[in-house]
Design a protein around this motif. Structure first.
Motif, PDB file in Angstrom:
ATOM      1  N   GLU A 177      -8.441   6.845 -10.479  1.00 46.48           N
ATOM      2  CA  GLU A 177      -7.713   6.118 -11.485  1.00 46.48           C
ATOM      3  C   GLU A 177      -6.171   4.556 -10.989  1.00 46.48           C
ATOM      4  OE1 GLU A 177      -7.028   9.984 -14.821  1.00 46.48           O
ATOM      5  OE2 GLU A 177      -5.272   9.079 -13.213  1.00 46.48           O
ATOM      6  N   SER A 178      -6.671   5.340 -10.550  1.00 43.16           N
ATOM      7  CA  SER A 178      -5.431   3.444  -9.575  1.00 43.16           C
ATOM      8  C   SER A 178      -6.078   2.610  -8.545  1.00 43.16           C
ATOM      9  CB  SER A 178      -4.108   4.575  -8.149  1.00 43.16           C
ATOM     10  OG  SER A 178      -3.771   3.786  -7.576  1.00 43.16           O
ATOM     11  N   VAL A 179      -6.715   3.029  -8.693  1.00 43.94           N
ATOM     12  CA  VAL A 179      -7.766   1.657  -7.583  1.00 43.94           C
ATOM     13  C   VAL A 179      -8.730   0.985 -10.134  1.00 43.94           C
ATOM     14  CG1 VAL A 179     -10.300   0.899  -6.474  1.00 43.94           C
ATOM     15  CG2 VAL A 179      -8.179   2.700  -6.125  1.00 43.94           C
ATOM     16  N   ALA A 180      -8.563   1.859 -10.496  1.00 42.96           N
ATOM     17  CA  ALA A 180      -9.178   1.366 -11.402  1.00 42.96           C
ATOM     18  C   ALA A 180      -8.182   0.399 -11.986  1.00 42.96           C
ATOM     19  CB  ALA A 180      -9.862   2.733 -12.521  1.00 42.96           C
ATOM     20  N   ALA A 181      -7.084   1.230 -12.299  1.00 40.57           N
ATOM     21  CA  ALA A 181      -6.178   0.233 -12.988  1.00 40.57           C
ATOM     22  C   ALA A 181      -5.709  -1.105 -12.023  1.00 40.57           C
ATOM     23  CB  ALA A 181      -5.114   1.458 -12.894  1.00 40.57           C
ATOM     24  N   VAL A 182      -5.817  -0.864 -10.384  1.00 45.41           N
ATOM     25  CA  VAL A 182      -5.172  -2.357  -9.896  1.00 45.41           C
ATOM     26  C   VAL A 182      -6.843  -3.764 -10.214  1.00 45.41           C
ATOM     27  CG1 VAL A 182      -5.303  -2.990  -7.642  1.00 45.41           C
ATOM     28  CG2 VAL A 182      -3.830  -0.990  -8.081  1.00 45.41           C
ATOM     29  N   ASP A 183      -8.144  -2.468 -10.362  1.00 44.72           N
ATOM     30  CA  ASP A 183      -8.958  -3.676 -10.106  1.00 44.72           C
ATOM     31  C   ASP A 183      -9.020  -4.717 -11.023  1.00 44.72           C
ATOM     32  OD1 ASP A 183      -9.780  -3.021  -7.872  1.00 44.72           O
ATOM     33  OD2 ASP A 183     -11.404  -1.692  -8.950  1.00 44.72           O
ATOM     34  N   ARG A 184      -8.166  -4.150 -12.752  1.00 42.29           N
ATOM     35  CA  ARG A 184      -8.268  -4.491 -13.560  1.00 42.29           C
ATOM     36  C   ARG A 184      -7.353  -5.759 -13.511  1.00 42.29           C
ATOM     37  NH1 ARG A 184      -8.165   0.844 -16.644  1.00 42.29           N
ATOM     38  NH2 ARG A 184      -5.681   0.103 -16.432  1.00 42.29           N
ATOM     39  N   HIS A 185      -6.525  -6.397 -12.598  1.00 43.95           N
ATOM     40  CA  HIS A 185      -5.786  -7.415 -12.703  1.00 43.95           C
ATOM     41  C   HIS A 185      -7.106  -7.943 -11.113  1.00 43.95           C
ATOM     42  CE1 HIS A 185      -3.533  -5.725 -15.135  1.00 43.95           C
ATOM     43  NE2 HIS A 185      -3.487  -4.874 -14.832  1.00 43.95           N
ATOM     44  N   THR A 186      -7.537  -8.534 -11.318  1.00 43.10           N
ATOM     45  CA  THR A 186      -8.056  -9.261  -9.707  1.00 43.10           C
ATOM     46  C   THR A 186      -8.121  -9.914  -8.611  1.00 43.10           C
ATOM     47  OG1 THR A 186     -10.522  -8.397 -11.235  1.00 43.10           O
ATOM     48  CG2 THR A 186     -10.058  -9.707  -8.817  1.00 43.10           C
ATOM     49  N   VAL A 187      -6.709 -11.164  -9.966  1.00 36.36           N
ATOM     50  CA  VAL A 187      -6.192 -11.881  -8.678  1.00 36.36           C
ATOM     51  C   VAL A 187      -5.025 -11.476  -8.145  1.00 36.36           C
ATOM     52  CG1 VAL A 187      -4.887 -14.138  -8.229  1.00 36.36           C
ATOM     53  CG2 VAL A 187      -7.703 -14.114  -9.560  1.00 36.36           C
ATOM     54  N   ALA A 188      -4.415 -10.955  -9.209  1.00 38.14           N
ATOM     55  CA  ALA A 188      -3.453 -10.267  -8.224  1.00 38.14           C
ATOM     56  C   ALA A 188      -3.400  -9.206  -7.402  1.00 38.14           C
ATOM     57  CB  ALA A 188      -2.379  -9.389  -9.654  1.00 38.14           C
ATOM     58  N   PHE A 192       1.091  -1.067   0.017  1.00 33.34           N
ATOM     59  CA  PHE A 192       0.233   0.284   0.140  1.00 33.34           C
ATOM     60  C   PHE A 192       0.963   1.326   0.109  1.00 33.34           C
ATOM     61  CE2 PHE A 192      -3.313  -2.437   0.985  1.00 33.34           C
ATOM     62  CZ  PHE A 192      -4.601  -1.927   0.261  1.00 33.34           C
ATOM     63  N   GLY A 193       1.401   1.196   0.707  1.00 29.30           N
ATOM     64  CA  GLY A 193       3.362   2.407   1.181  1.00 29.30           C
ATOM     65  C   GLY A 193       3.001   3.074  -0.974  1.00 29.30           C
ATOM     66  N   LEU A 194       3.847   1.506  -1.267  1.00 26.74           N
ATOM     67  CA  LEU A 194       4.803   1.775  -2.380  1.00 26.74           C
ATOM     68  C   LEU A 194       3.165   2.281  -3.278  1.00 26.74           C
ATOM     69  CD1 LEU A 194       7.089  -1.275  -3.188  1.00 26.74           C
ATOM     70  CD2 LEU A 194       7.361   1.021  -2.622  1.00 26.74           C
ATOM     71  N   GLN A 195       2.559   1.537  -3.578  1.00 26.47           N
ATOM     72  CA  GLN A 195       1.072   1.765  -4.397  1.00 26.47           C
ATOM     73  C   GLN A 195       0.794   3.585  -4.280  1.00 26.47           C
ATOM     74  OE1 GLN A 195      -2.802   1.795  -2.621  1.00 26.47           O
ATOM     75  NE2 GLN A 195      -3.524   1.081  -5.222  1.00 26.47           N
ATOM     76  N   GLY A 196       1.076   4.155  -3.379  1.00 28.60           N
ATOM     77  CA  GLY A 196       0.951   5.530  -2.531  1.00 28.60           C
ATOM     78  C   GLY A 196       1.988   6.405  -3.880  1.00 28.60           C
ATOM     79  N   PHE A 197       3.522   5.808  -3.534  1.00 33.98           N
ATOM     80  CA  PHE A 197       4.060   6.262  -3.786  1.00 33.98           C
ATOM     81  C   PHE A 197       4.304   6.264  -5.762  1.00 33.98           C
ATOM     82  CE2 PHE A 197       8.323   4.986  -6.222  1.00 33.98           C
ATOM     83  CZ  PHE A 197       8.921   6.301  -6.027  1.00 33.98           C
ATOM     84  N   PHE A 198       4.034   5.826  -6.569  1.00 28.36           N
ATOM     85  CA  PHE A 198       3.674   5.340  -7.584  1.00 28.36           C
ATOM     86  C   PHE A 198       2.462   5.987  -8.541  1.00 28.36           C
ATOM     87  CE2 PHE A 198       6.349   0.814  -7.330  1.00 28.36           C
ATOM     88  CZ  PHE A 198       7.631   1.471  -8.110  1.00 28.36           C
ATOM     89  N   GLU A 199       1.258   5.875  -6.726  1.00 30.14           N
ATOM     90  CA  GLU A 199       0.308   6.532  -7.936  1.00 30.14           C
ATOM     91  C   GLU A 199       0.469   8.331  -8.500  1.00 30.14           C
ATOM     92  OE1 GLU A 199      -2.761   7.553  -4.583  1.00 30.14           O
ATOM     93  OE2 GLU A 199      -3.809   6.075  -5.780  1.00 30.14           O
TER      94      GLU A 199
END
Length: 197
Positions: A97-108, A81-88
């Motif tokens: 946009e970040s959540v939508a991009a992540v949600d395209r890869h449901t299992v991951a 989650f910290g790195l998600q904030g960094f890359f976001e």
């Protein structure tokens, strides 16, 4: 510095880094600096948390083993989650946009974020409950850890900075208190040995 002293330092520095990360939030999101600090907080804090679970192993082996596993997985979630904030922030994505991009890869997404993420605050909740049952530390300390862990997700879901600061301070205080009161490895071993004679 001994391993025991390193573990105690970890229990203070980890939540201190996490509390500091909140001051760098940008519109309720971690941002570049906050994201890095949050990821580092998890990586630093885990050593002390694992040491606390190790103290419980002789008295509650099954619970301590589960706690160790959940703490490691929760640490992975905290770093993610910290790195998600960094890359976001680094790539200029909005939160949506970040959540939508992540949600395209449901299992991951479930394996990296949504699954292990909640285990991060669950770790102090379980640790507090286990310490309360084992009576290894003062009862108010065990309850404080339990309450602080339970309050953590509420402070992040609302993204209200003053609330997050209060919860962070409470989590830091309870973890630092644990660092001061957790029995040394030798003390714990001697107690266990004396109890089995």
């Amino acid at each position: 510095m001994s391993l025991d002293a390193l573990g105690r330092a970890s229990l203070v520095l980890g939540p201190l880094l996490l509390a500091t990360s909140t001051f760098f939030w940008v519109d309720g999101r971690y941002g570049v600096t906050g994201g890095v600090l949050a990821a580092l907080a998890s990586a630093v804090w885990v050593y002390g948390l694992l040491g606390a679970w190790e103290r419980l192993h002789a008295r509650m082996p099954a619970v301590a083993t589960v706690g160790l596993v959940l703490t490691v997985l929760g640490t992975f979630g905290g770093i993610a989650f910290g790195l998600q904030g960094f890359f976001e922030a680094g790539y200029g994505f909005t939160g949506e946009e970040s959540v939508a991009a992540v949600d395209r890869h449901t299992v991951a997404a479930w394996l990296a974020l949504w699954g292990p993420g909640p285990l991060f605050p669950l770790s102090p909740v379980l640790l507090g409950a286990a310490l309360l049952r084992a009576r290894l530390v003062p009862r108010p300390l065990a309850v404080a850890l339990l309450v602080a862990g339970a309050a953590f997700p509420l402070s992040r879901i609302g993204r209200i900075e003053p609330v997050a600061h209060v919860v962070d301070a409470f989590l830091l205080a309870s973890s630092a208190w644990l660092a001061a009161r957790l029995p040394r490895r030798t003390d714990s071993a001697q107690r266990t040995g004396a109890g089995t004679r």
